[in-house]
Motif scaffolding. Structure first.
Motif, PDB file in Angstrom:
ATOM      1  N   TYR A 166       0.831  -1.210   0.000  1.00 58.54           N
ATOM      2  CA  TYR A 166       0.000   0.000   0.000  1.00 58.54           C
ATOM      3  C   TYR A 166       0.868   1.263   0.000  1.00 58.54           C
ATOM      4  CZ  TYR A 166      -2.632   3.870   2.010  1.00 58.54           C
ATOM      5  OH  TYR A 166      -3.165   5.104   2.262  1.00 58.54           O
TER       6      TYR A 166
ATOM      7  N   GLU B 279      -5.682   0.257  -0.777  1.00 56.21           N
ATOM      8  CA  GLU B 279      -5.766   0.912   0.519  1.00 56.21           C
ATOM      9  C   GLU B 279      -6.497   0.000   1.494  1.00 56.21           C
ATOM     10  OE1 GLU B 279      -7.843   4.804   2.546  1.00 56.21           O
ATOM     11  OE2 GLU B 279      -7.037   4.983   0.527  1.00 56.21           O
TER      12      GLU B 279
ATOM     13  N   LEU C 204      -7.520   2.418   8.005  1.00 58.37           N
ATOM     14  CA  LEU C 204      -6.126   2.812   8.211  1.00 58.37           C
ATOM     15  C   LEU C 204      -5.710   2.728   9.678  1.00 58.37           C
ATOM     16  CD1 LEU C 204      -5.700   5.782   5.715  1.00 58.37           C
ATOM     17  CD2 LEU C 204      -4.682   3.516   5.576  1.00 58.37           C
TER      18      LEU C 204
ATOM     19  N   THR D 246      -3.902  -0.349  10.475  1.00 57.14           N
ATOM     20  CA  THR D 246      -2.537  -0.479   9.962  1.00 57.14           C
ATOM     21  C   THR D 246      -1.542   0.391  10.726  1.00 57.14           C
ATOM     22  OG1 THR D 246      -2.864   1.247   8.305  1.00 57.14           O
ATOM     23  CG2 THR D 246      -3.383  -1.002   7.646  1.00 57.14           C
ATOM     24  N   ASP D 247      -2.034   1.229  11.611  1.00 50.25           N
ATOM     25  CA  ASP D 247      -1.175   2.093  12.417  1.00 50.25           C
ATOM     26  C   ASP D 247      -0.600   1.277  13.577  1.00 50.25           C
ATOM     27  OD1 ASP D 247       0.090   4.267  13.528  1.00 50.25           O
ATOM     28  OD2 ASP D 247      -1.745   5.160  14.340  1.00 50.25           O
TER      29      ASP D 247
ATOM     30  N   VAL E 155       0.215   6.520   9.192  1.00 49.29           N
ATOM     31  CA  VAL E 155       0.507   5.230   8.560  1.00 49.29           C
ATOM     32  C   VAL E 155       1.697   5.439   7.637  1.00 49.29           C
ATOM     33  CG1 VAL E 155      -0.354   3.416   7.041  1.00 49.29           C
ATOM     34  CG2 VAL E 155      -1.868   4.434   8.734  1.00 49.29           C
TER      35      VAL E 155
ATOM     36  N   PHE F  44      -7.972   8.996  12.273  1.00 44.02           N
ATOM     37  CA  PHE F  44      -8.567   7.851  11.587  1.00 44.02           C
ATOM     38  C   PHE F  44      -9.992   7.598  12.062  1.00 44.02           C
ATOM     39  CE2 PHE F  44      -3.972   6.625  11.747  1.00 44.02           C
ATOM     40  CZ  PHE F  44      -3.706   6.910  10.419  1.00 44.02           C
TER      41      PHE F  44
END
Length: 75
Positions: free
Chosen positions: A17, A24, A28, A31-32, A39, A73
């Motif tokens: 990504y 995507e 998100l 994914t942090d 990210v 987010f």
């Protein structure tokens, strides 16, 4: 990759990504991995440290739930 497991596929999915070679992520915030509100590649590094360096993922892992850290987010 949203399968509730932390593994190499997660680091690869995130790097794909970030390098504009993958899709995507749905959320998100998931994914942090280092929970810093951004990210970036440091999240993939965090995943690798969890897998090979003995670190742990931030709360609410291993469950889905409220992220106690304030960030932009929305999932």
């Amino acid at each position: 990759n949203n399968d509730k497991n932390v593994d190499l596929i997660d680091a690869k999915f995130l790097l794909d990504y970030l390098l504009k070679e993958g899709v995507e992520p749905n959320c998100l915030d998931l994914t942090d991995a280092n929970d810093d509100g951004i990210v970036d590649i440091s999240d993939a590094v965090k995943i690798l440290f969890v897998l090979f360096g003995g670190q742990t993922m931030p709360t609410p892992y291993p469950d889905y739930g409220f992220d106690p850290t304030s960030d932009s987010f929305i999932c």
